[in-house]
Design a protein around this motif. Structure first.
Motif, PDB file in Angstrom:
ATOM      1  N   LYS A 199       0.826  -1.211   0.000  1.00  0.00           N
ATOM      2  CA  LYS A 199       0.000   0.000   0.000  1.00  0.00           C
ATOM      3  C   LYS A 199       0.854   1.253   0.000  1.00  0.00           C
ATOM      4  O   LYS A 199       0.438   2.321  -0.458  1.00  0.00           O
ATOM      5  CB  LYS A 199      -0.936   0.001   1.210  1.00  0.00           C
ATOM      6  CG  LYS A 199      -2.042   1.063   1.116  1.00  0.00           C
ATOM      7  CD  LYS A 199      -3.087   0.889   2.208  1.00  0.00           C
ATOM      8  CE  LYS A 199      -4.226   1.883   2.005  1.00  0.00           C
ATOM      9  NZ  LYS A 199      -5.304   1.704   3.019  1.00  0.00           N
ATOM     10  N   GLU A 200       2.086   1.134   0.493  1.00  0.00           N
ATOM     11  CA  GLU A 200       2.988   2.290   0.547  1.00  0.00           C
ATOM     12  C   GLU A 200       3.384   2.786  -0.845  1.00  0.00           C
ATOM     13  O   GLU A 200       3.906   3.893  -0.993  1.00  0.00           O
ATOM     14  CB  GLU A 200       4.246   1.937   1.359  1.00  0.00           C
ATOM     15  CG  GLU A 200       5.224   0.994   0.686  1.00  0.00           C
ATOM     16  CD  GLU A 200       4.908  -0.485   0.880  1.00  0.00           C
ATOM     17  OE1 GLU A 200       5.781  -1.327   0.565  1.00  0.00           O
ATOM     18  OE2 GLU A 200       3.777  -0.801   1.344  1.00  0.00           O
ATOM     19  N   TYR A 201       3.136   1.990  -1.901  1.00  0.00           N
ATOM     20  CA  TYR A 201       3.439   2.423  -3.260  1.00  0.00           C
ATOM     21  C   TYR A 201       2.480   3.516  -3.751  1.00  0.00           C
ATOM     22  O   TYR A 201       2.843   4.281  -4.640  1.00  0.00           O
ATOM     23  CB  TYR A 201       3.319   1.260  -4.246  1.00  0.00           C
ATOM     24  CG  TYR A 201       4.395   0.206  -4.200  1.00  0.00           C
ATOM     25  CD1 TYR A 201       5.467   0.273  -3.311  1.00  0.00           C
ATOM     26  CD2 TYR A 201       4.334  -0.893  -5.067  1.00  0.00           C
ATOM     27  CE1 TYR A 201       6.443  -0.721  -3.292  1.00  0.00           C
ATOM     28  CE2 TYR A 201       5.302  -1.890  -5.060  1.00  0.00           C
ATOM     29  CZ  TYR A 201       6.348  -1.801  -4.161  1.00  0.00           C
ATOM     30  OH  TYR A 201       7.306  -2.791  -4.151  1.00  0.00           O
ATOM     31  N   PHE A 202       1.290   3.547  -3.201  1.00  0.00           N
ATOM     32  CA  PHE A 202       0.195   4.259  -3.860  1.00  0.00           C
ATOM     33  C   PHE A 202      -0.257   5.503  -3.096  1.00  0.00           C
ATOM     34  O   PHE A 202      -0.138   5.577  -1.876  1.00  0.00           O
ATOM     35  CB  PHE A 202      -0.986   3.313  -4.056  1.00  0.00           C
ATOM     36  CG  PHE A 202      -0.613   2.049  -4.775  1.00  0.00           C
ATOM     37  CD1 PHE A 202      -0.284   2.085  -6.129  1.00  0.00           C
ATOM     38  CD2 PHE A 202      -0.540   0.831  -4.113  1.00  0.00           C
ATOM     39  CE1 PHE A 202       0.083   0.923  -6.798  1.00  0.00           C
ATOM     40  CE2 PHE A 202      -0.171  -0.331  -4.771  1.00  0.00           C
ATOM     41  CZ  PHE A 202       0.147  -0.282  -6.120  1.00  0.00           C
ATOM     42  N   ASP A 203      -0.811   6.449  -3.861  1.00  0.00           N
ATOM     43  CA  ASP A 203      -1.391   7.659  -3.278  1.00  0.00           C
ATOM     44  C   ASP A 203      -2.911   7.565  -3.350  1.00  0.00           C
ATOM     45  O   ASP A 203      -3.515   7.856  -4.382  1.00  0.00           O
ATOM     46  CB  ASP A 203      -0.902   8.895  -4.032  1.00  0.00           C
ATOM     47  CG  ASP A 203      -1.518  10.184  -3.492  1.00  0.00           C
ATOM     48  OD1 ASP A 203      -2.114  10.141  -2.390  1.00  0.00           O
ATOM     49  OD2 ASP A 203      -1.398  11.231  -4.160  1.00  0.00           O
ATOM     50  N   PHE A 204      -3.514   7.144  -2.240  1.00  0.00           N
ATOM     51  CA  PHE A 204      -4.972   7.072  -2.135  1.00  0.00           C
ATOM     52  C   PHE A 204      -5.524   8.234  -1.307  1.00  0.00           C
ATOM     53  O   PHE A 204      -6.662   8.191  -0.849  1.00  0.00           O
ATOM     54  CB  PHE A 204      -5.389   5.750  -1.475  1.00  0.00           C
ATOM     55  CG  PHE A 204      -5.116   4.521  -2.295  1.00  0.00           C
ATOM     56  CD1 PHE A 204      -5.724   4.337  -3.526  1.00  0.00           C
ATOM     57  CD2 PHE A 204      -4.256   3.538  -1.842  1.00  0.00           C
ATOM     58  CE1 PHE A 204      -5.483   3.200  -4.283  1.00  0.00           C
ATOM     59  CE2 PHE A 204      -4.008   2.390  -2.583  1.00  0.00           C
ATOM     60  CZ  PHE A 204      -4.625   2.223  -3.809  1.00  0.00           C
TER      61      PHE A 204
END
Length: 287
Positions: free
Chosen positions: A187-192
Motif C-alpha cells: 500500500k505504501e506504493y500508492f497515493d490514495f
C-alpha cells in the motif's frame, strides 16, 4: 477482429451515461459498446442505453462478479475506497479484441473509435496531461520514486484512468492475479489520499506489463487538454476548442457536473440531445 468501447455504469449514473452515449453516437452509429455493471443496480441504465444506442451488457456478468469477489479476497478491506471501480480491469478479458475504455463523466467530439488505429503501433495508449499537471499525485507515493520501483522514464507515462485503450490478452489473467497480489502487499506504493481507487492500481499494471505504450498528448503535434476544470476552452456549435484545435473529449474528473459548474450548458446539450428540452426545475427534479 472486433473493436469497440467499454463503459462502467449503474443506475445512479444514468444521466451521465446517456450524455456520453449521445456524444459517441453523434459521430459513430455502429461501433460496438459494452456496459460493465458497476454493481447489481444496472437494469435501468442497461435497458435505457440498449434502447437508445444499442449498448450491450458485458456478456459474462458472472465473470465480472467473480472478479469482484476475487478483489475482495486479495485486498485488505481498508485498502480500496470503492472496490467495484476495479471492475473496469475485466476489459482485457472481454469480447473486444481492441477497445477504448471511457468513464461516464466524459463527452467526445469526434469518431472516438478511430483512435484505435494507434494500436497498430502500440499495445496501450492514453490521452491526458496527468503526468504534467499532477505528476505522481493520485497514483504513486514518493516511495515509488525513492525506491526506484519504476524508472523516471516509466513514471513519465502515468495517466488518468478515465480514458485509455488497449487490446485483449495484453495482460493475462495470471499476470493480473499476480500483480494485484503484489499491489495488495505494498500500500505504501500508492497515493490514495484523495479517495481514488482503480487509478493507482491500473497505472501499476500498465507500467509493469505493457512496454509498448504511448500518451497521445506527447506525440509530435500533441493533443489538446481535456479536463473540465480548465476554463479556457472555447465553444463553437457545442464543440470545444483549445486555441483553435478541437478537443478529442472533455472529462469532468473531480469536477462536479451541476448547474453553474464547468461547461454545464454543454453537458446539458448532450444529455437532452434527442429529447424535447425540459424546463430547468423539472430537469433538476428528475435528478
Amino acid at each position: 477482429m472486433t473493436r469497440g468501447i467499454y463503459i462502467v455504469a449503474n443506475d445512479r449514473v444514468l444521466d451521465n451515461a446517456i450524455t456520453l452515449l449521445n456524444s459517441i453516437r453523434l459521430y459513430d452509429k455502429e461501433v460496438p459498446i459494452f456496459l460493465i455493471p458497476f454493481n447489481d443496480d444496472y437494469q435501468n441504465v442497461a435497458n435505457t442505453l440498449s434502447g437508445l444506442h444499442n449498448v450491450q451488457v458485458f456478456p459474462n456478468v458472472e465473470f465480472v462478479d467473480t472478479f469482484t469477489k476475487r478483489i475482495g479476497e486479495i485486498f485488505p478491506r481498508d485498502f480500496l475506497a470503492l472496490p467495484n471501480k476495479m471492475r473496469k480491469l475485466v476489459v482485457w478479458f472481454g469480447p473486444l479484441d481492441e477497445f477504448i475504455y471511457i468513464d461516464t463523466d466524459i463527452i467526445v467530439f469526434e469518431k472516438i473509435a478511430d483512435n484505435l488505429d494507434k494500436l497498430s503501433e502500440v499495445d496501450f495508449f492514453c490521452c491526458d496531461y496527468h503526468h504534467k499537471s499532477e505528476g505522481l499525485r493520485n497514483i504513486f507515493s514518493p516511495f515509488v520514486r525513492e525506491q526506484h520501483i519504476f524508472s523516471e522514464e516509466q513514471l513519465q507515462d502515468v495517466f488518468n484512468s478515465g480514458f485509455w485503450a488497449s487490446r485483449k490478452g495484453v495482460i493475462t489473467e495470471q499476470q493480473m492475479e499476480d500483480s494485484l497480489r503484489e499491489c495488495s502487499m505494498h500500500k505504501e506504493y500508492f497515493d490514495f489520499s484523495q479517495g481514488v481507487t482503480d487509478q493507482p492500481i491500473l497505472n501499476y499494471l500498465v507500467l509493469k506489463h505493457i512496454a509498448k505504450r504511448c500518451n497521445l498528448v506527447r506525440l509530435p503535434g500533441g493533443e489538446t487538454g481535456s479536463w473540465a476544470g480548465s476554463r479556457h476552452f472555447q465553444e463553437k456549435d457545442y464543440v470545444l476548442y483549445d486555441q483553435g484545435k478541437k478537443l478529442k473529449y472533455l472529462h469532468w474528473a473531480g469536477t462536479p457536473i451541476k448547474p453553474g459548474g464547468s461547461y454545464w450548458k454543454l453537458w446539458e446539450h448532450y444529455r437532452y440531445l434527442h429529447e424535447e428540452r425540459l424546463p430547468l426545475l423539472q430537469r433538476l427534479f428528475r435528478r
